[in-house]
Design a protein around this motif. Sequence first.
Motif, PDB file in Angstrom:
ATOM      1  N   ILE A 335     -21.789 -45.452 -35.124  1.00 36.65           N
ATOM      2  CA  ILE A 335     -21.964 -45.800 -33.711  1.00 36.65           C
ATOM      3  C   ILE A 335     -21.905 -44.520 -32.882  1.00 36.65           C
ATOM      4  CG2 ILE A 335     -20.975 -46.989 -31.723  1.00 36.65           C
ATOM      5  CD1 ILE A 335     -20.276 -49.272 -33.451  1.00 36.65           C
ATOM      6  N   ALA A 336     -20.738 -43.903 -32.791  1.00 38.20           N
ATOM      7  CA  ALA A 336     -20.616 -42.636 -32.079  1.00 38.20           C
ATOM      8  C   ALA A 336     -20.561 -41.452 -33.031  1.00 38.20           C
ATOM      9  CB  ALA A 336     -19.376 -42.642 -31.184  1.00 38.20           C
ATOM     10  N   GLN A 337     -20.197 -41.702 -34.296  1.00 45.02           N
ATOM     11  CA  GLN A 337     -20.104 -40.660 -35.312  1.00 45.02           C
ATOM     12  C   GLN A 337     -21.064 -40.979 -36.454  1.00 45.02           C
ATOM     13  OE1 GLN A 337     -18.113 -37.978 -34.655  1.00 45.02           O
ATOM     14  NE2 GLN A 337     -17.667 -39.021 -32.719  1.00 45.02           N
ATOM     15  N   ILE A 338     -21.264 -40.003 -37.335  1.00 41.29           N
ATOM     16  CA  ILE A 338     -22.181 -40.183 -38.457  1.00 41.29           C
ATOM     17  C   ILE A 338     -21.362 -40.258 -39.743  1.00 41.29           C
ATOM     18  CG2 ILE A 338     -24.230 -39.299 -39.640  1.00 41.29           C
ATOM     19  CD1 ILE A 338     -24.854 -37.617 -37.192  1.00 41.29           C
ATOM     20  N   GLY A 339     -21.378 -41.428 -40.395  1.00 41.32           N
ATOM     21  CA  GLY A 339     -20.750 -41.570 -41.705  1.00 41.32           C
ATOM     22  C   GLY A 339     -19.247 -41.545 -41.709  1.00 41.32           C
ATOM     23  N   ARG A 340     -18.586 -41.816 -40.575  1.00 42.92           N
ATOM     24  CA  ARG A 340     -17.128 -41.863 -40.519  1.00 42.92           C
ATOM     25  C   ARG A 340     -16.684 -43.225 -39.989  1.00 42.92           C
ATOM     26  NH1 ARG A 340     -16.717 -36.137 -38.341  1.00 42.92           N
ATOM     27  NH2 ARG A 340     -15.796 -34.912 -40.020  1.00 42.92           N
ATOM     28  N   GLN A 341     -15.471 -43.632 -40.376  1.00 41.44           N
ATOM     29  CA  GLN A 341     -14.904 -44.850 -39.822  1.00 41.44           C
ATOM     30  C   GLN A 341     -14.616 -44.653 -38.333  1.00 41.44           C
ATOM     31  OE1 GLN A 341     -12.300 -47.305 -42.752  1.00 41.44           O
ATOM     32  NE2 GLN A 341     -11.640 -45.198 -42.990  1.00 41.44           N
ATOM     33  N   GLU A 342     -14.974 -45.649 -37.534  1.00 39.88           N
ATOM     34  CA  GLU A 342     -14.733 -45.619 -36.094  1.00 39.88           C
ATOM     35  C   GLU A 342     -14.000 -46.881 -35.686  1.00 39.88           C
ATOM     36  OE1 GLU A 342     -18.235 -44.438 -33.734  1.00 39.88           O
ATOM     37  OE2 GLU A 342     -19.276 -44.233 -35.649  1.00 39.88           O
ATOM     38  N   ASP A 343     -13.075 -46.729 -34.765  1.00 39.67           N
ATOM     39  CA  ASP A 343     -12.264 -47.850 -34.302  1.00 39.67           C
ATOM     40  C   ASP A 343     -12.723 -48.263 -32.906  1.00 39.67           C
ATOM     41  OD1 ASP A 343     -10.465 -47.897 -36.599  1.00 39.67           O
ATOM     42  OD2 ASP A 343      -9.766 -45.961 -35.844  1.00 39.67           O
ATOM     43  N   ILE A 344     -13.279 -49.459 -32.798  1.00 35.67           N
ATOM     44  CA  ILE A 344     -13.795 -49.980 -31.544  1.00 35.67           C
ATOM     45  C   ILE A 344     -12.808 -50.997 -30.986  1.00 35.67           C
ATOM     46  CG2 ILE A 344     -15.752 -51.070 -30.403  1.00 35.67           C
ATOM     47  CD1 ILE A 344     -16.416 -48.418 -31.790  1.00 35.67           C
ATOM     48  N   ARG A 345     -12.335 -50.756 -29.771  1.00 31.74           N
ATOM     49  CA  ARG A 345     -11.408 -51.705 -29.133  1.00 31.74           C
ATOM     50  C   ARG A 345     -12.198 -52.898 -28.596  1.00 31.74           C
ATOM     51  NH1 ARG A 345      -7.985 -48.860 -24.862  1.00 31.74           N
ATOM     52  NH2 ARG A 345      -9.922 -48.933 -23.662  1.00 31.74           N
ATOM     53  N   LEU A 346     -11.785 -54.101 -28.993  1.00 32.02           N
ATOM     54  CA  LEU A 346     -12.440 -55.323 -28.556  1.00 32.02           C
ATOM     55  C   LEU A 346     -11.581 -56.027 -27.510  1.00 32.02           C
ATOM     56  CD1 LEU A 346     -13.619 -56.739 -32.014  1.00 32.02           C
ATOM     57  CD2 LEU A 346     -14.955 -55.379 -30.386  1.00 32.02           C
ATOM     58  N   GLY A 347     -12.185 -56.999 -26.832  1.00 33.28           N
ATOM     59  CA  GLY A 347     -11.435 -57.781 -25.863  1.00 33.28           C
ATOM     60  C   GLY A 347     -11.260 -57.053 -24.549  1.00 33.28           C
ATOM     61  N   ALA A 348     -10.221 -57.445 -23.822  1.00 38.13           N
ATOM     62  CA  ALA A 348     -10.023 -56.971 -22.450  1.00 38.13           C
ATOM     63  C   ALA A 348      -9.011 -55.835 -22.387  1.00 38.13           C
ATOM     64  CB  ALA A 348      -9.553 -58.119 -21.557  1.00 38.13           C
ATOM     65  N   TYR A 349      -9.288 -54.906 -21.494  1.00 34.87           N
ATOM     66  CA  TYR A 349      -8.368 -53.808 -21.172  1.00 34.87           C
ATOM     67  C   TYR A 349      -8.303 -53.685 -19.655  1.00 34.87           C
ATOM     68  CZ  TYR A 349      -6.671 -49.072 -20.320  1.00 34.87           C
ATOM     69  OH  TYR A 349      -5.967 -47.997 -19.855  1.00 34.87           O
ATOM     70  N   TRP A 350      -7.086 -53.598 -19.122  1.00 36.51           N
ATOM     71  CA  TRP A 350      -6.875 -53.431 -17.680  1.00 36.51           C
ATOM     72  C   TRP A 350      -5.958 -52.237 -17.427  1.00 36.51           C
ATOM     73  CZ3 TRP A 350      -9.220 -56.158 -13.828  1.00 36.51           C
ATOM     74  CH2 TRP A 350      -9.827 -57.366 -14.171  1.00 36.51           C
ATOM     75  N   SER A 351      -6.231 -51.532 -16.347  1.00 33.75           N
ATOM     76  CA  SER A 351      -5.362 -50.433 -15.921  1.00 33.75           C
ATOM     77  C   SER A 351      -5.371 -50.371 -14.391  1.00 33.75           C
ATOM     78  CB  SER A 351      -5.846 -49.097 -16.497  1.00 33.75           C
ATOM     79  OG  SER A 351      -5.063 -48.021 -16.009  1.00 33.75           O
ATOM     80  N   THR A 352      -4.196 -50.378 -13.787  1.00 34.41           N
ATOM     81  CA  THR A 352      -4.097 -50.319 -12.328  1.00 34.41           C
ATOM     82  C   THR A 352      -3.011 -49.332 -11.915  1.00 34.41           C
ATOM     83  OG1 THR A 352      -2.471 -52.113 -12.180  1.00 34.41           O
ATOM     84  CG2 THR A 352      -4.792 -52.741 -12.138  1.00 34.41           C
ATOM     85  N   ARG A 353      -3.163 -48.785 -10.699  1.00 38.62           N
ATOM     86  CA  ARG A 353      -2.138 -47.917 -10.132  1.00 38.62           C
ATOM     87  C   ARG A 353      -2.189 -48.032  -8.612  1.00 38.62           C
ATOM     88  NH1 ARG A 353      -1.217 -41.404 -11.094  1.00 38.62           N
ATOM     89  NH2 ARG A 353      -0.883 -42.107 -13.240  1.00 38.62           N
ATOM     90  N   LEU A 354      -1.017 -48.098  -7.996  1.00 40.29           N
ATOM     91  CA  LEU A 354      -0.936 -48.188  -6.534  1.00 40.29           C
ATOM     92  C   LEU A 354       0.204 -47.312  -6.049  1.00 40.29           C
ATOM     93  CD1 LEU A 354      -1.836 -49.514  -3.853  1.00 40.29           C
ATOM     94  CD2 LEU A 354      -0.162 -51.331  -4.313  1.00 40.29           C
ATOM     95  N   GLY A 355      -0.105 -46.430  -5.078  1.00 35.85           N
ATOM     96  CA  GLY A 355       0.907 -45.559  -4.498  1.00 35.85           C
ATOM     97  C   GLY A 355       0.739 -45.470  -2.993  1.00 35.85           C
ATOM     98  N   TYR A 356       1.717 -44.839  -2.319  1.00 31.86           N
ATOM     99  CA  TYR A 356       1.625 -44.678  -0.861  1.00 31.86           C
ATOM    100  C   TYR A 356       2.139 -43.304  -0.461  1.00 31.86           C
ATOM    101  CZ  TYR A 356       1.861 -45.571   4.118  1.00 31.86           C
ATOM    102  OH  TYR A 356       1.662 -45.487   5.464  1.00 31.86           O
ATOM    103  N   ALA A 357       1.298 -42.567   0.298  1.00 31.94           N
ATOM    104  CA  ALA A 357       1.652 -41.241   0.810  1.00 31.94           C
ATOM    105  C   ALA A 357       1.943 -41.334   2.299  1.00 31.94           C
ATOM    106  CB  ALA A 357       0.510 -40.264   0.553  1.00 31.94           C
ATOM    107  N   ASN A 358       2.966 -40.588   2.746  1.00 35.12           N
ATOM    108  CA  ASN A 358       3.371 -40.635   4.151  1.00 35.12           C
ATOM    109  C   ASN A 358       3.633 -39.221   4.647  1.00 35.12           C
ATOM    110  OD1 ASN A 358       5.593 -40.968   6.406  1.00 35.12           O
ATOM    111  ND2 ASN A 358       4.583 -42.980   6.198  1.00 35.12           N
ATOM    112  N   ASP A 359       3.270 -38.949   5.907  1.00 31.24           N
ATOM    113  CA  ASP A 359       3.452 -37.596   6.428  1.00 31.24           C
ATOM    114  C   ASP A 359       4.918 -37.200   6.523  1.00 31.24           C
ATOM    115  OD1 ASP A 359       4.212 -39.200   8.531  1.00 31.24           O
ATOM    116  OD2 ASP A 359       2.811 -38.358   9.987  1.00 31.24           O
ATOM    117  N   SER A 360       5.826 -38.178   6.584  1.00 29.15           N
ATOM    118  CA  SER A 360       7.255 -37.845   6.617  1.00 29.15           C
ATOM    119  C   SER A 360       7.730 -37.282   5.285  1.00 29.15           C
ATOM    120  CB  SER A 360       8.077 -39.088   6.977  1.00 29.15           C
ATOM    121  OG  SER A 360       7.934 -40.098   5.988  1.00 29.15           O
ATOM    122  N   TRP A 361       6.913 -37.452   4.207  1.00 29.69           N
ATOM    123  CA  TRP A 361       7.238 -36.883   2.894  1.00 29.69           C
ATOM    124  C   TRP A 361       6.474 -35.585   2.650  1.00 29.69           C
ATOM    125  CZ3 TRP A 361       5.768 -42.249   0.562  1.00 29.69           C
ATOM    126  CH2 TRP A 361       6.728 -43.190   0.955  1.00 29.69           C
TER     127      TRP A 361
END
Length: 556
Positions: A335-361
């Motif tokens: 798939i991405a390589q030639i003649g090597r075992q490759e591990d394909i992640r199946l199903g769902a993957y989620w990633s989130t991040r939330l932050g807050y910046a303030n001028d007092s900091w």
Amino acid sequence: MTIFRLVPLLLIATVGFARAESECQILYDRNDPRLFEFVDTRKAIDFDAYKGLQISSIEPVVLPIFNERNPKENNRLYRLINTLHIDTRPATVRRQLTLKPGTTLDPSALTENERLLRRNDYVSDAMIVPERVCGDQVELLAVVRDIWTLNPTASFSRTGGENKSDIGISESNLLGTGQSLAIGRFKNDDRTGYSIAYSHDQLFGNHTELDLTYANTSDGELKEFNFARPFYSLDTPWAYGLFTLREQRIDDIETAQETLNTFETREEFNEVYLGWSRGIVDNVARRWTVGYTDNTTQYAALSASGAAPPPDQRLRYPWIGWESIEDRFWTTTNIAQIGRQEDIRLGAYWSTRLGYANDSWGSSEDAAIYSIAHEYTLSVGKHHLMQLFGSLSGRYNTRIDRAESNFLTFENRYFHFIDDRNRWYARLKIDIARHIQQNEQLTSGGSGDLRGYPNDMQRGNERWLFTVERRHFTDWHIFNLLRVGGVAYVDIGRTRDTETPNAANTTNLANIGFGLRFSSSKAGKDKVVHLDIAVPLRERHGIDSYQILATGKSAF
């Protein structure tokens, strides 16, 4: 008299031991020639048949670069290379084993351990096989095959009308310990310089990582430091990390081979985080992370035209992140390589991040910083694989009630498996950005997308790209060193600017091309050399009638 009494006991013990040995089933041993055939051998093993057995032992087996039992690899040169190469130490492999003697065999945990071993860039492949089954116990072998890791480098590449070269030396398995060290000098159209990098991902023997990088360039320097204990496996309960970066460079903003702006960039980035997880619950690993980021970027005008650089910015903010990974993987090849075992992640993957910046900091603005990414991979039958990606990132400035540096991305990749060596591949990617700075703009052209056009042929805040490729993975194995593939493709796309006043109008671009792919089976894992010729079909005025591209990438 005592001796005569012991004799029958010894005979009984000997007979009992021999009977127990006769009840054992030997499946593989350390000298089994099948161990060199990773793809075929691993496909033939169904660990569901051994599920629930107790693991009595798991021992590393490190195979040499060249198989001297294979007549094609048994010559003076290849034997000399085997002799000169420092093999991976068994202890290096043993530290990466998540399976432990005394526990019951779980096929899912076993395949994950195989994936972790295959991530190492100093082995060509890895697998775990049953050595022997005795009653309700199983003995395992963790098999890896070394590649040549001491590499003097002298390379040249050309893409999008720009030349790049480097010379140096790197060792990705220092003394067989898995540590890496690289020293080199590089040159491209933007800068020249030298760099040194060191990495160790088994510090203290517990998956702690240390990465150090320094580069001195014609327009500045780069310093990076990373110290982390990541979520090594899906069941890892906690993680932490510290990352710092200092960089000074000169950035050229170009489009259609014309320089629009030049400015100096100075960046300081610091981040610390702590994460925790309950491991795999209902076949899903969910992880929480909290951290703090301090990012300062300063600019200085250098443009002869008097164009202004982006405004300085400092963001200091705490944040919280969440990640979800399904424990579903598919191991395949070609798939991405030639003649090597490759591990394909199946199903769902989620990633989130939330932050807050303030001028007092100490921040330059009050803003909510956010990112969310989703990936879903679906395998349909034996002939179809589809990968869907979506992400949104940016920040919301609460002073002016406006979202800034907002990026929305959608991508769809489709693979059609004609047979083991032939594939159709299609990719559609759409990027939309709002309220971005000039140095954040999207571009088209070069080896990354529209291969028949120079780098940065188009620039703006909206971009789409559609690619279709016909891929062929040959069975050629030149001197048992190089595997070969071929590809023919069509690229269509466009980038346009809807935010800059009086921005130049752009039109759809298209090119056709073909190329060869080369991947070494004995060195440079996950490195695929691309040799391409691409011909532009539209907007050909002022550019070359074809592009020759020679690049090194991590995938086909």
